[in-house]
Design a protein around this motif. Sequence first.
Motif, short mmCIF file in Angstrom:
data_model
loop_
_atom_site.label_atom_id
_atom_site.label_comp_id
_atom_site.label_asym_id
_atom_site.label_seq_id
_atom_site.Cartn_x
_atom_site.Cartn_y
_atom_site.Cartn_z
N THR A 14 0.82 -1.20 0.00
CA THR A 14 0.00 0.00 0.00
C THR A 14 0.86 1.26 0.00
OG1 THR A 14 -1.69 -1.19 1.23
CG2 THR A 14 -1.87 1.19 1.19
N ALA A 18 1.26 3.92 -3.07
CA ALA A 18 0.97 5.35 -2.86
C ALA A 18 2.16 6.21 -3.26
CB ALA A 18 0.59 5.60 -1.41
N LYS A 45 -9.95 16.24 -8.22
CA LYS A 45 -9.09 15.07 -8.03
C LYS A 45 -8.14 15.26 -6.85
CE LYS A 45 -5.51 12.31 -10.11
NZ LYS A 45 -4.91 11.80 -11.30
N TYR A 49 -7.88 13.14 -3.53
CA TYR A 49 -6.60 12.53 -3.19
C TYR A 49 -6.19 12.87 -1.75
CZ TYR A 49 -1.67 11.36 -3.27
OH TYR A 49 -0.44 10.84 -2.97
N ALA A 52 -8.43 10.95 0.63
CA ALA A 52 -8.13 9.53 0.56
C ALA A 52 -6.84 9.21 1.29
CB ALA A 52 -8.04 9.08 -0.91
N PHE A 53 -5.85 10.07 1.12
CA PHE A 53 -4.57 9.88 1.79
C PHE A 53 -4.72 9.99 3.31
CE2 PHE A 53 -0.28 11.03 3.16
CZ PHE A 53 0.46 10.07 2.48
N GLN A 56 -6.42 6.90 4.60
CA GLN A 56 -5.49 5.78 4.64
C GLN A 56 -4.60 5.86 5.87
OE1 GLN A 56 -5.99 3.83 1.82
NE2 GLN A 56 -4.95 2.24 2.95
N ALA A 84 -12.80 5.00 2.16
CA ALA A 84 -11.55 4.94 1.40
C ALA A 84 -11.82 4.49 -0.03
CB ALA A 84 -10.56 3.99 2.08
N TRP A 88 -10.94 6.81 -3.28
CA TRP A 88 -9.99 6.40 -4.32
C TRP A 88 -10.67 6.29 -5.67
CZ3 TRP A 88 -5.35 7.64 -3.59
CH2 TRP A 88 -4.73 7.51 -2.36
N VAL A 91 -10.85 9.75 -6.98
CA VAL A 91 -9.57 10.18 -7.55
C VAL A 91 -9.47 9.70 -9.00
CG1 VAL A 91 -7.05 9.89 -7.45
CG2 VAL A 91 -8.35 10.28 -5.35
N GLY A 92 -9.79 8.45 -9.22
CA GLY A 92 -9.70 7.89 -10.58
C GLY A 92 -10.68 8.50 -11.55
#
Length: 101
Positions: A14, A18, A45, A49, A52-53, A56, A84, A88, A91-92
């Motif tokens: 992971t 990242a 985005k 991100y 999401a970070f 995580q 999460a 993510w 983000v995509g």
Amino acid sequence: EPVNRVVLNLAPATIGGALLMTFTGTLIFASGATRYIDSPSFQVKMVFYLFAFITQCVVYLIALRKREKDRRLSPLWMVLGGLALLLWFGVGIAGRAIAFI
């Protein structure tokens, strides 16, 4: 296996993923910074991100504090996992939208 052991066993992959994603994303951004910085999709985005970070990192901090014998998936793990996953995916999807907006 206990939840914290699974999280910690997957930590190298992971963290490596990242770091690789951040490094390659920085290179792509550098190739067209003026074009990306004004893009609403890019801005969305980056917000996804960031969250999401942070999510995580929270997962890892909680995993480090969990007892070894805790094998149940508590509602907290389910919420954090779902959050999460959504972040993510955001983000995509926002990354793909850069090309179209």
